[in-house]
Design a protein around this motif. Sequence first.
Motif, PDB file in Angstrom:
ATOM      1  N   TRP A   1       7.109  51.625  26.564  1.00 27.63           N
ATOM      2  CA  TRP A   1       6.905  50.312  25.962  1.00 27.63           C
ATOM      3  C   TRP A   1       7.148  49.219  27.001  1.00 27.63           C
ATOM      4  O   TRP A   1       7.954  49.375  27.908  1.00 27.63           O
ATOM      5  CB  TRP A   1       7.881  50.086  24.794  1.00 27.63           C
ATOM      6  CG  TRP A   1       7.596  50.942  23.591  1.00 27.63           C
ATOM      7  CD1 TRP A   1       7.853  52.268  23.457  1.00 27.63           C
ATOM      8  CD2 TRP A   1       7.027  50.508  22.360  1.00 27.63           C
ATOM      9  NE1 TRP A   1       7.472  52.712  22.217  1.00 27.63           N
ATOM     10  CE2 TRP A   1       6.963  51.643  21.511  1.00 27.63           C
ATOM     11  CE3 TRP A   1       6.556  49.295  21.878  1.00 27.63           C
ATOM     12  CZ2 TRP A   1       6.455  51.583  20.227  1.00 27.63           C
ATOM     13  CZ3 TRP A   1       6.054  49.223  20.587  1.00 27.63           C
ATOM     14  CH2 TRP A   1       5.999  50.364  19.777  1.00 27.63           C
TER      15      TRP A   1
ATOM     16  N   GLY B   1       5.963  56.970  24.143  1.00 26.62           N
ATOM     17  CA  GLY B   1       7.317  56.429  24.264  1.00 26.62           C
ATOM     18  C   GLY B   1       7.493  55.336  25.295  1.00 26.62           C
ATOM     19  O   GLY B   1       8.591  54.783  25.417  1.00 26.62           O
TER      20      GLY B   1
ATOM     21  N   ARG C   1      11.259  55.340  25.431  1.00 27.04           N
ATOM     22  CA  ARG C   1      11.938  55.868  24.258  1.00 27.04           C
ATOM     23  C   ARG C   1      11.737  57.378  24.204  1.00 27.04           C
ATOM     24  O   ARG C   1      10.604  57.869  24.273  1.00 27.04           O
ATOM     25  CB  ARG C   1      11.379  55.255  22.974  1.00 27.04           C
ATOM     26  CG  ARG C   1      11.698  53.794  22.766  1.00 27.04           C
ATOM     27  CD  ARG C   1      11.064  53.319  21.469  1.00 27.04           C
ATOM     28  NE  ARG C   1      11.323  51.913  21.205  1.00 27.04           N
ATOM     29  CZ  ARG C   1      10.774  51.245  20.183  1.00 27.04           C
ATOM     30  NH1 ARG C   1       9.952  51.880  19.334  1.00 27.04           N
ATOM     31  NH2 ARG C   1      11.041  49.974  19.996  1.00 27.04           N
TER      32      ARG C   1
ATOM     33  N   TYR D   1       8.536  45.419  26.964  1.00 28.91           N
ATOM     34  CA  TYR D   1       9.215  44.393  26.173  1.00 28.91           C
ATOM     35  C   TYR D   1       9.027  43.059  26.888  1.00 28.91           C
ATOM     36  O   TYR D   1       9.552  42.848  27.967  1.00 28.91           O
ATOM     37  CB  TYR D   1      10.711  44.690  26.059  1.00 28.91           C
ATOM     38  CG  TYR D   1      11.079  45.804  25.105  1.00 28.91           C
ATOM     39  CD1 TYR D   1      10.141  46.735  24.674  1.00 28.91           C
ATOM     40  CD2 TYR D   1      12.381  45.923  24.635  1.00 28.91           C
ATOM     41  CE1 TYR D   1      10.497  47.767  23.811  1.00 28.91           C
ATOM     42  CE2 TYR D   1      12.754  46.946  23.766  1.00 28.91           C
ATOM     43  CZ  TYR D   1      11.798  47.875  23.360  1.00 28.91           C
ATOM     44  OH  TYR D   1      12.152  48.882  22.511  1.00 28.91           O
TER      45      TYR D   1
ATOM     46  N   GLU E   1      16.946  54.944  24.537  1.00 30.38           N
ATOM     47  CA  GLU E   1      16.072  53.968  25.183  1.00 30.38           C
ATOM     48  C   GLU E   1      16.535  53.797  26.618  1.00 30.38           C
ATOM     49  O   GLU E   1      17.682  53.454  26.866  1.00 30.38           O
ATOM     50  CB  GLU E   1      16.087  52.635  24.437  1.00 30.38           C
ATOM     51  CG  GLU E   1      15.410  52.703  23.083  1.00 30.38           C
ATOM     52  CD  GLU E   1      15.096  51.325  22.509  1.00 30.38           C
ATOM     53  OE1 GLU E   1      15.564  50.315  23.095  1.00 30.38           O
ATOM     54  OE2 GLU E   1      14.372  51.248  21.509  1.00 30.38           O
TER      55      GLU E   1
ATOM     56  N   LYS F   1       6.867  43.519  21.720  1.00 29.52           N
ATOM     57  CA  LYS F   1       6.889  44.884  22.227  1.00 29.52           C
ATOM     58  C   LYS F   1       5.483  45.455  22.219  1.00 29.52           C
ATOM     59  O   LYS F   1       4.772  45.356  21.209  1.00 29.52           O
ATOM     60  CB  LYS F   1       7.813  45.751  21.366  1.00 29.52           C
ATOM     61  CG  LYS F   1       9.248  45.241  21.304  1.00 29.52           C
ATOM     62  CD  LYS F   1      10.096  46.076  20.350  1.00 29.52           C
ATOM     63  CE  LYS F   1      11.522  45.528  20.258  1.00 29.52           C
ATOM     64  NZ  LYS F   1      12.357  46.318  19.317  1.00 29.52           N
ATOM     65  N   HIS F   2       5.115  46.048  23.352  1.00 34.21           N
ATOM     66  CA  HIS F   2       3.742  46.551  23.509  1.00 34.21           C
ATOM     67  C   HIS F   2       3.793  48.012  23.942  1.00 34.21           C
ATOM     68  O   HIS F   2       4.403  48.354  24.967  1.00 34.21           O
ATOM     69  CB  HIS F   2       2.997  45.704  24.537  1.00 34.21           C
ATOM     70  CG  HIS F   2       3.063  44.235  24.233  1.00 34.21           C
ATOM     71  ND1 HIS F   2       2.218  43.607  23.345  1.00 34.21           N
ATOM     72  CD2 HIS F   2       3.925  43.265  24.680  1.00 34.21           C
ATOM     73  CE1 HIS F   2       2.522  42.327  23.260  1.00 34.21           C
ATOM     74  NE2 HIS F   2       3.556  42.083  24.068  1.00 34.21           N
ATOM     75  N   CYS F   3       3.151  48.895  23.174  1.00 31.98           N
ATOM     76  CA  CYS F   3       3.229  50.332  23.404  1.00 31.98           C
ATOM     77  C   CYS F   3       2.114  50.827  24.319  1.00 31.98           C
ATOM     78  O   CYS F   3       0.933  50.517  24.099  1.00 31.98           O
ATOM     79  CB  CYS F   3       3.153  51.063  22.063  1.00 31.98           C
ATOM     80  SG  CYS F   3       3.277  52.852  22.205  1.00 31.98           S
ATOM     81  N   ASP F   4       2.500  51.591  25.337  1.00 34.05           N
ATOM     82  CA  ASP F   4       1.523  52.232  26.222  1.00 34.05           C
ATOM     83  C   ASP F   4       1.280  53.680  25.818  1.00 34.05           C
ATOM     84  O   ASP F   4       0.452  54.355  26.388  1.00 34.05           O
ATOM     85  CB  ASP F   4       2.025  52.178  27.675  1.00 34.05           C
ATOM     86  CG  ASP F   4       0.972  52.685  28.655  1.00 34.05           C
ATOM     87  OD1 ASP F   4      -0.165  52.162  28.632  1.00 34.05           O
ATOM     88  OD2 ASP F   4       1.296  53.621  29.415  1.00 34.05           O
TER      89      ASP F   4
END
Length: 398
Positions: free
Chosen positions: A27, A25, A41, A29, A50, A19-22
């Motif tokens: 993301w 909220g 999110r 996957y 979600e 999982k990589h967050c930009d």
Amino acid sequence: MPAKNLLTAMQVKNAPVGKHCDGSGLWLYKRADGGAQWILRVTIHGRRREMGLGSHDDVSLGEARRLAEKWRALVREGKDPIKERERLSREAARSDSRLQNVTDAAFEARKAELKGDGKAGRWLSPLELHVLPNLGKVPVEDIDQRDIETVLKPIWHTKAETARKALNRLGIVLKHGAAMGYDVDLQATLKAKALLGKTRATSTKIPALHWEQVPAFYAEIGEATVTQLALKLLILTAVRSGPLRMAEWNEIRDDVWTIPAEKMKSRKDEADDFVVPLSGEAIRLLDVVRPFERDGLVFPSIRKGPISDMAMTKMLKDRGHEFRPHGFRSSFRTWCAEATDTPDKIAEAALAHSIGTKVQRSYLRTEYFERRKVLMERWAKFVSDGGADVVRLRVKNG
């Protein structure tokens, strides 16, 4: 202020599994199979949600950010973005609210409850024959009791059972339409029934051959065709024609035929299969029909699949008989009552009829196999030996 736009296009392209967050909220996957999904999110009304925004193959990083901002704006207004998207989807589908489309959706949702997943088409046929030709293109929101009265009135008295089924299934479809979000009149079928009035038609019994005449008829059937052999086995086993026509060789082992529950009528709430004891005469017939085997079917048609549901009926009609295949179940049941001392519960079990209430059946988990085995062997001997094994029961006076 929460960090935003943390990822670059190159990072997205080369992202490892995980999982990589930009930021804010949004993301990415990344799955082990190489695919990737954008997820937003958000927290609304105290619970985290979600929301899928599409796959990386279809939605670029820039598009994902624009979509995320669009749905975050709704959250700031106090709206659940997932429910709002569903609402918008329903509104976009308003042009598809025609009865035909809602019927298809209702059938798709319901077919798992139907015998054979509804492949025989009997659940749909009353609607397809008498309702959809006239109302199929009408939006379900516009259908009222007058529309229903108009399409069912021609068959209300002449084909009462079919009309009843059509009305019942139309009610199910309208309820499904309401669940889909359409503004339907859930009372329309009840109002239509009031307009149509009480049907004059009376139910008729399926013509059956008297049990004393079954041996002579059995002897005249012959064993030259699959249909003839199917009818003889139908008589010997007293099963319904549907499970018999669709019988497969893998259901038969030694002197036992195990019919899967999904092939049996009225066994949706009973998970058990139905076990049929095979008499010596039934086993002999199976040996005769074995060379006709195709695609695992015991009684294949000359084209594809099993013999049709009208094959045995047509054979009887062609020979000038008025009785029907299903009537042999009545012949068997009457023979049990008039020519044997078989307890009702054993005779009913042989016909796969439910015995007692649902609660009683949950405790009494038996289908009397061994006693049915003796009974079916005796029935086969009576049928195949020309009725020699007949002992009439005398009723005592007083």
